[in-house]
Structure formats: structure tokens, C-alpha cells
Design a protein around this motif. Structure first.
Motif, PDB file in Angstrom:
ATOM      1  N   LYS A  53      11.999   3.297   2.060  1.00 18.17           N
ATOM      2  CA  LYS A  53      13.038   3.280   3.090  1.00 18.17           C
ATOM      3  C   LYS A  53      12.771   2.182   4.112  1.00 18.17           C
ATOM      4  O   LYS A  53      13.707   1.471   4.534  1.00 18.17           O
ATOM      5  N   PHE A  54      11.520   2.027   4.517  1.00 16.85           N
ATOM      6  CA  PHE A  54      11.192   0.957   5.468  1.00 16.85           C
ATOM      7  C   PHE A  54      11.514  -0.398   4.863  1.00 16.85           C
ATOM      8  O   PHE A  54      12.154  -1.247   5.503  1.00 16.85           O
ATOM      9  N   ASN A  55      11.067  -0.623   3.630  1.00 13.30           N
ATOM     10  CA  ASN A  55      11.284  -1.928   3.002  1.00 13.30           C
ATOM     11  C   ASN A  55      12.766  -2.225   2.800  1.00 13.30           C
ATOM     12  O   ASN A  55      13.190  -3.386   2.870  1.00 13.30           O
ATOM     13  N   ALA A  56      13.552  -1.184   2.583  1.00 12.69           N
ATOM     14  CA  ALA A  56      14.992  -1.382   2.383  1.00 12.69           C
ATOM     15  C   ALA A  56      15.723  -1.719   3.673  1.00 12.69           C
ATOM     16  O   ALA A  56      16.832  -2.272   3.638  1.00 12.69           O
ATOM     17  N   THR A  57      15.113  -1.392   4.800  1.00  9.75           N
ATOM     18  CA  THR A  57      15.781  -1.586   6.095  1.00  9.75           C
ATOM     19  C   THR A  57      15.126  -2.672   6.949  1.00  9.75           C
ATOM     20  O   THR A  57      15.534  -2.879   8.087  1.00  9.75           O
ATOM     21  N   HIS A  58      14.123  -3.343   6.412  1.00 12.68           N
ATOM     22  CA  HIS A  58      13.438  -4.406   7.146  1.00 12.68           C
ATOM     23  C   HIS A  58      13.239  -5.620   6.239  1.00 12.68           C
ATOM     24  O   HIS A  58      12.930  -5.470   5.053  1.00 12.68           O
ATOM     25  N   THR A  59      13.392  -6.782   6.815  1.00  8.56           N
ATOM     26  CA  THR A  59      13.220  -8.014   6.034  1.00  8.56           C
ATOM     27  C   THR A  59      11.983  -8.808   6.432  1.00  8.56           C
ATOM     28  O   THR A  59      11.468  -9.591   5.635  1.00  8.56           O
ATOM     29  N   ASP A  60      11.492  -8.609   7.665  1.00 11.56           N
ATOM     30  CA  ASP A  60      10.384  -9.431   8.144  1.00 11.56           C
ATOM     31  C   ASP A  60       9.014  -8.840   7.829  1.00 11.56           C
ATOM     32  O   ASP A  60       7.995  -9.524   7.932  1.00 11.56           O
ATOM     33  N   ILE A  61       8.989  -7.556   7.452  1.00 12.90           N
ATOM     34  CA  ILE A  61       7.735  -6.888   7.102  1.00 12.90           C
ATOM     35  C   ILE A  61       7.954  -6.102   5.813  1.00 12.90           C
ATOM     36  O   ILE A  61       8.975  -5.428   5.655  1.00 12.90           O
ATOM     37  N   LYS A  62       6.996  -6.170   4.916  1.00  8.92           N
ATOM     38  CA  LYS A  62       7.044  -5.385   3.694  1.00  8.92           C
ATOM     39  C   LYS A  62       5.744  -4.588   3.569  1.00  8.92           C
ATOM     40  O   LYS A  62       4.662  -5.123   3.780  1.00  8.92           O
ATOM     41  N   VAL A  63       5.902  -3.318   3.218  1.00 14.69           N
ATOM     42  CA  VAL A  63       4.752  -2.415   3.131  1.00 14.69           C
ATOM     43  C   VAL A  63       4.458  -2.105   1.669  1.00 14.69           C
ATOM     44  O   VAL A  63       5.369  -1.850   0.877  1.00 14.69           O
ATOM     45  N   LYS A  64       3.185  -2.120   1.334  1.00 13.91           N
ATOM     46  CA  LYS A  64       2.730  -1.734  -0.002  1.00 13.91           C
ATOM     47  C   LYS A  64       1.857  -0.495   0.139  1.00 13.91           C
ATOM     48  O   LYS A  64       0.836  -0.529   0.821  1.00 13.91           O
ATOM     49  N   PHE A  65       2.254   0.599  -0.490  1.00 10.70           N
ATOM     50  CA  PHE A  65       1.462   1.819  -0.455  1.00 10.70           C
ATOM     51  C   PHE A  65       0.424   1.777  -1.572  1.00 10.70           C
ATOM     52  O   PHE A  65       0.763   1.614  -2.751  1.00 10.70           O
ATOM     53  N   VAL A  66      -0.842   1.919  -1.184  1.00 12.37           N
ATOM     54  CA  VAL A  66      -1.950   1.896  -2.142  1.00 12.37           C
ATOM     55  C   VAL A  66      -2.538   3.300  -2.192  1.00 12.37           C
ATOM     56  O   VAL A  66      -3.271   3.716  -1.296  1.00 12.37           O
ATOM     57  N   LYS A  67      -2.192   4.038  -3.243  1.00 13.07           N
ATOM     58  CA  LYS A  67      -2.591   5.444  -3.361  1.00 13.07           C
ATOM     59  C   LYS A  67      -4.100   5.559  -3.554  1.00 13.07           C
ATOM     60  O   LYS A  67      -4.693   4.895  -4.401  1.00 13.07           O
ATOM     61  N   GLN A  68      -4.708   6.436  -2.731  1.00 14.14           N
ATOM     62  CA  GLN A  68      -6.128   6.729  -2.825  1.00 14.14           C
ATOM     63  C   GLN A  68      -6.329   8.097  -3.479  1.00 14.14           C
ATOM     64  O   GLN A  68      -5.413   8.919  -3.533  1.00 14.14           O
ATOM     65  N   ALA A  69      -7.540   8.348  -3.953  1.00 15.60           N
ATOM     66  CA  ALA A  69      -7.803   9.586  -4.688  1.00 15.60           C
ATOM     67  C   ALA A  69      -7.703  10.815  -3.793  1.00 15.60           C
ATOM     68  O   ALA A  69      -7.072  11.812  -4.132  1.00 15.60           O
ATOM     69  N   ASP A  70      -8.338  10.749  -2.624  1.00 15.51           N
ATOM     70  CA  ASP A  70      -8.400  11.900  -1.733  1.00 15.51           C
ATOM     71  C   ASP A  70      -8.948  11.447  -0.387  1.00 15.51           C
ATOM     72  O   ASP A  70      -9.209  10.250  -0.186  1.00 15.51           O
ATOM     73  N   LEU A  71      -9.127  12.395   0.531  1.00 16.80           N
ATOM     74  CA  LEU A  71      -9.637  12.051   1.870  1.00 16.80           C
ATOM     75  C   LEU A  71     -11.031  11.429   1.810  1.00 16.80           C
ATOM     76  O   LEU A  71     -11.249  10.349   2.383  1.00 16.80           O
ATOM     77  N   PRO A  72     -12.012  12.059   1.156  1.00 15.61           N
ATOM     78  CA  PRO A  72     -13.356  11.437   1.120  1.00 15.61           C
ATOM     79  C   PRO A  72     -13.339  10.055   0.479  1.00 15.61           C
ATOM     80  O   PRO A  72     -14.046   9.145   0.932  1.00 15.61           O
ATOM     81  N   GLY A  73     -12.527   9.896  -0.575  1.00 21.07           N
ATOM     82  CA  GLY A  73     -12.458   8.603  -1.230  1.00 21.07           C
ATOM     83  C   GLY A  73     -11.876   7.531  -0.332  1.00 21.07           C
ATOM     84  O   GLY A  73     -12.339   6.384  -0.319  1.00 21.07           O
ATOM     85  N   THR A  74     -10.862   7.904   0.451  1.00 24.77           N
ATOM     86  CA  THR A  74     -10.265   6.963   1.395  1.00 24.77           C
ATOM     87  C   THR A  74     -11.272   6.549   2.455  1.00 24.77           C
ATOM     88  O   THR A  74     -11.392   5.363   2.797  1.00 24.77           O
ATOM     89  N   ALA A  75     -11.999   7.527   2.991  1.00 29.63           N
ATOM     90  CA  ALA A  75     -12.991   7.247   4.028  1.00 29.63           C
ATOM     91  C   ALA A  75     -14.068   6.302   3.517  1.00 29.63           C
ATOM     92  O   ALA A  75     -14.428   5.316   4.184  1.00 29.63           O
ATOM     93  N   THR A  76     -14.584   6.567   2.330  1.00 25.65           N
ATOM     94  CA  THR A  76     -15.638   5.723   1.758  1.00 25.65           C
ATOM     95  C   THR A  76     -15.124   4.318   1.480  1.00 25.65           C
ATOM     96  O   THR A  76     -15.782   3.325   1.810  1.00 25.65           O
ATOM     97  N   ALA A  77     -13.935   4.237   0.880  1.00 26.41           N
ATOM     98  CA  ALA A  77     -13.382   2.930   0.541  1.00 26.41           C
ATOM     99  C   ALA A  77     -13.119   2.094   1.784  1.00 26.41           C
ATOM    100  O   ALA A  77     -13.398   0.886   1.807  1.00 26.41           O
TER     101      ALA A  77
END
Length: 436
Positions: A53-77
Motif C-alpha cells: 500500500k505504501f509503495n502504491a501511494t508513494h513515488t519518492d520512497i520504495k520499501v522492501k520487506f525482508v522477512k525474518q525467521a522470528d524475534l531472536p533471529g531478527t535481533a541476532t541478524a
């Protein structure tokens, strides 16, 4: 680090230790000259529809969602990536309190971008992203805290609906002869203690001049400990673990534990999995401390993180603010399976999304009461809870102490005494100035 510089850091909440002070400085990076700015968002909860939705309504910024495994994995990474200084995302799902993460050198100062947007957030939400007046993430707020009770069981045994924590204790004593527990205190989760202290307006940490002040034995903490001690000493609570969620839900559904402090995000799970008691539950106001002069609910929030080394903190802040304060952003979180939205904890007025947050069957004939209860809880949130620079280790120790207290190996007052000593000693061992 020179002594004077170190004292200056301490005066600013002592969040950057000598080893991490350099990492706490801001590094905004450079904006690409061509095309939209690209922002990576790391998280374990799927927000792809919001990103789309953000990318469809904005032209100057584009967001890429990078899925992480879980909370501990996100913290470590994230810790590894920030340490390496390359390929750092500009937004990350929260995995800890902002002051503690800042003390690790993981966050960047986005005050210049968030402060002009403060009016878009509810006042309580702001503190969860802020340290000493500066923002290190995008305020998220928290879900409203209220209680749901198995009204059928309360009525069956002639027990009045509790309005204070003393009433909860009295209800527990009335229910006990029938083999019914009034609440559940999981042995690994001290959040009930923390929430009671926040509700009472207390905090374990504060700052005096250039030093930390630690007070686990504050009047608010002692009052919370006294409530919990009575519940445990009288055998009024269960100790079902949260680690086996299906077993926990099944236990709640037996009618043997009848009072649940809760929030909107938990309701759908109960709706989907309660079989025996579906329709028996009623949403009620969170019980208050006896003699309280103001209705209050704990509302210690957190932040969408802007990691240290993000090359585009301005654009990252714009994305985070849009996601959490706009109708389009909240509407994009709609879950077709549950029919609910992610709770808009940062919004000044969450009322447009309340009805969708309330399941159709869970509360039976009491469903119509939910909107007023949730609105009141949301409007009454308090948060003066300050997290110190060593809170990550302190919380682990608190979990150990809590497990002993709920099983009567130590008293809750002893827990507070032990935590006082542990926290002060730990701060001093880390070379942090302590006023105690």
C-alpha cells in the motif's frame, strides 16, 4: 573516553558505555541521486500488504520487506549487521526497549524527523520511542489493557465482578473452594508485576544528575508485590506456562481459571480456540489499586526501530510515521482470516478500528460492552516506565526471581530486594555511575 566526556554521556541517560559511545553517534549516509530512495524493513510479522500500500501511494520512497525467521533471529541478524557496518536495514521490528538497544549502539537519532510529527501520535505512545527527549525510533504505542472474565463462572458461584485488585483477591478466595483459580501467573513471565507497577505510576530506574537511581522497593513496587503475595500465599492462582500455547488456551477454556488481563491482539486467538466457554466471557475494566484517585492502565509502548547506520533516516521515519498514523496504513493491516486490523496503538483515536478488534462470539451477549471498555483502557494508558542501560540482563534475572516467587521459594518482597542488589551491582560492574 575522557572522564568529562563520560560524565556527559551519563547526564544524557548514560546510555552509551565507553565501548559503544562511538556507535551511538548518528550516521545518516547519503541519498541516491537517481530514482526513489529504497528502504529495507526487517521483521518476522508479515507486513507485505502494508508495504504494498505504501509503495502504491508513494513515488519518492520504495520499501522492501525482508522477512525474518522470528524475534531472536531478527535481533541476532541486526546486531551482526550493525557491527559489520554494511547492508543495514533502515527499519526493523522491535525486539527490545529503546534505551537498552540504544546502549548497545544499535539505534540512530531520528528526532529531527519524528518531532515535527508528534501531534499525529497519542501522548503515551511517544515515550516508548524516546530517550532524554530524543527519538530513536517511530512510536508504536501499545494495545489497551483490560480484563476479561468468565462471567458464567462468576455468576455460577455468586462472585461479584472485581473493580479493584483487592476485589480480585476476594474473588479468588470465594472461587477457591470450587476448584477455580482467579488468575494465571506463568512461572517464566513477570509481566504482571511490571504491569502493576506501571499502572501504579512507578518505575525501577530514574536519573539523578549524572547517575542512575535504582529503586525496586518504591511504594508502587511494594504495593504490587503485596497484591501478588496474597494471590500466591492463598493459592488463588494457576501457574500454566505460556510456552505451550495450545495447552494454555485449552486450560483457559476449562472454566478453571476465570480472570484474564488481556488486550485486543489476544482476542482472536481465544475466539478461534475456545470451545467450551465461547460466549461465557465478559470484557471489564482493568481492576485498579484500592484508593487510586485516577483510573489507569499500563501502557508501556515501544518503537519501530531505525538501526544505526541506516543511510536514509529521514525517509525511514516518513515510512514509519505513515504506517502507524494514517488510515491507509492501518487499513492495510486488515487480516481476512480474522477480520481484524493490527491495533493502532500510536493513533490518538483508535475508535474506528475497535469493532473489528472484537470477535463476534467470544463475549456472547456482553460483546456490546467491549467498545466502551477498550476505549476507556486506551484513553487511560500511563507510562512513566524508564528502562536502564542494563535492563536486558536485569530482565533475565527478574525471570529467575519471579519463577521462585510464584512457587513460594522466596517472597515477592525478597524478589524486589534481590533485584535491587543485582541491578545496582551490575551497573557498577559495567562502570556506570549509580546514585544508590
Amino acid at each position: 573516553m575522557p572522564r568529562n566526556s563520560r560524565r556527559a554521556v551519563l547526564a544524557g541517560l548514560a546510555l552509551c558505555l565507553a565501548a559503544t559511545a562511538v556507535a551511538c553517534s548518528n550516521d545518516t549516509g547519503k541519498k541516491s541521486a537517481a530514482g526513489p530512495v529504497e528502504i529495507d524493513y526487517w521483521g518476522w510479522t508479515d507486513i507485505q500488504p502494508v508495504v504494498d500500500k505504501f509503495n502504491a501511494t508513494h513515488t519518492d520512497i520504495k520499501v522492501k520487506f525482508v522477512k525474518q525467521a522470528d524475534l531472536p533471529g531478527t535481533a541476532t541478524a541486526l546486531r551482526n549487521t550493525v557491527a559489520a557496518g554494511s547492508a543495514i536495514p533502515c527499519l526493523a521490528q522491535n525486539f527490545g526497549d529503546v534505551p537498552a538497544l540504544l546502549s548497545e549502539g544499535l539505534l540512530t537519532d531520528v528526532t529531527d524527523y519524528v518531532k515535527p510529527a508528534e501531534s499525529k501520535f497519542n501522548a503515551t505512545a511517544l515515550s516508548g520511542a524516546k530517550v532524554q527527549g530524543k527519538y530513536y525510533g517511530i512510536p508504536l504505542g501499545t494495545g489497551p489493557t483490560f480484563m476479561m472474565i468468565n462471567r458464567a463462572a462468576y455468576d455460577k458461584y455468586g462472585v461479584p465482578v472485581p473493580k479493584t485488585w483487592d476485589d480480585v483477591i476476594a474473588a479468588g478466595k470465594a472461587l477457591k473452594p470450587h476448584g477455580v483459580q482467579v488468575m494465571n501467573l506463568a512461572g517464566e513471565d513477570p509481566s504482571t508485576l511490571v504491569n502493576l507497577i506501571v499502572q501504579a505510576g512507578g518505575s525501577w530506574y530514574s536519573v539523578q544528575n549524572d547517575a542512575w537511581k535504582v529503586d525496586f522497593l518504591s511504594p508502587e513496587s511494594v504495593a504490587a508485590a503485596n497484591i501478588l503475595q496474597q494471590l500466591v500465599d492463598n493459592g488463588l492462582v494457576a501457574n500454566q506456562t505460556y510456552q505451550d500455547r495450545p495447552a494454555l488456551i485449552a486450560y483457559f477454556d476449562q472454566g478453571k481459571m476465570v480472570s484474564l488481563p488481556t488486550s485486543t491482539w489476544q482476542l482472536t486467538n481465544y475466539e478461534l480456540h475456545f470451545k467450551k466457554t465461547i460466549g461465557d466471557w465478559e470484557p471489564i475494566d482493568l481492576p485498579q489499586f484500592a484508593g487510586a484517585t485516577k483510573f489507569a492502565t499500563p501502557a508501556h509502548g515501544n518503537a519501530l526501530l531505525v538501526p544505526k547506520g541506516c543511510p536514509h533516516p529521514k525517509e525511514a521515519s516518513e515510512v514509519g510515521i505513515w504506517m502507524n498514523t494514517t488510515k491507509d496504513g492501518i487499513d492495510a493491516t486488515f487480516d481476512k482470516t480474522t477480520g481484524a486490523y493490527a491495533w493502532p496503538g500510536a493513533m490518538p483515536d483508535p475508535s474506528p478500528w475497535i469493532d473489528a478488534a472484537v470477535p463476534r462470539k467470544l463475549f456472547g451477549s456482553h460483546r456490546s460492552e467491549a467498545e466502551a471498555v477498550i476505549n476507556k483502557a486506551s484513553a487511560s494508558g500511563v507510562d512513566n516506565w524508564l528502562v536502564g542501560p542494563n535492563y536486558t540482563g536485569v530482565f533475565k534475572e527478574l525471570q529467575d526471581q519471579w519463577a521462585q516467587a510464584v512457587t513460594k521459594k522466596i517472597t515477592f518482597h525478597q524478589l524486589l530486594e534481590n533485584m535491587q542488589k543485582f541491578t545496582v551491582d551490575d551497573l557498577k560492574a559495567k562502570g556506570i555511575n549509580v546514585a544508590n
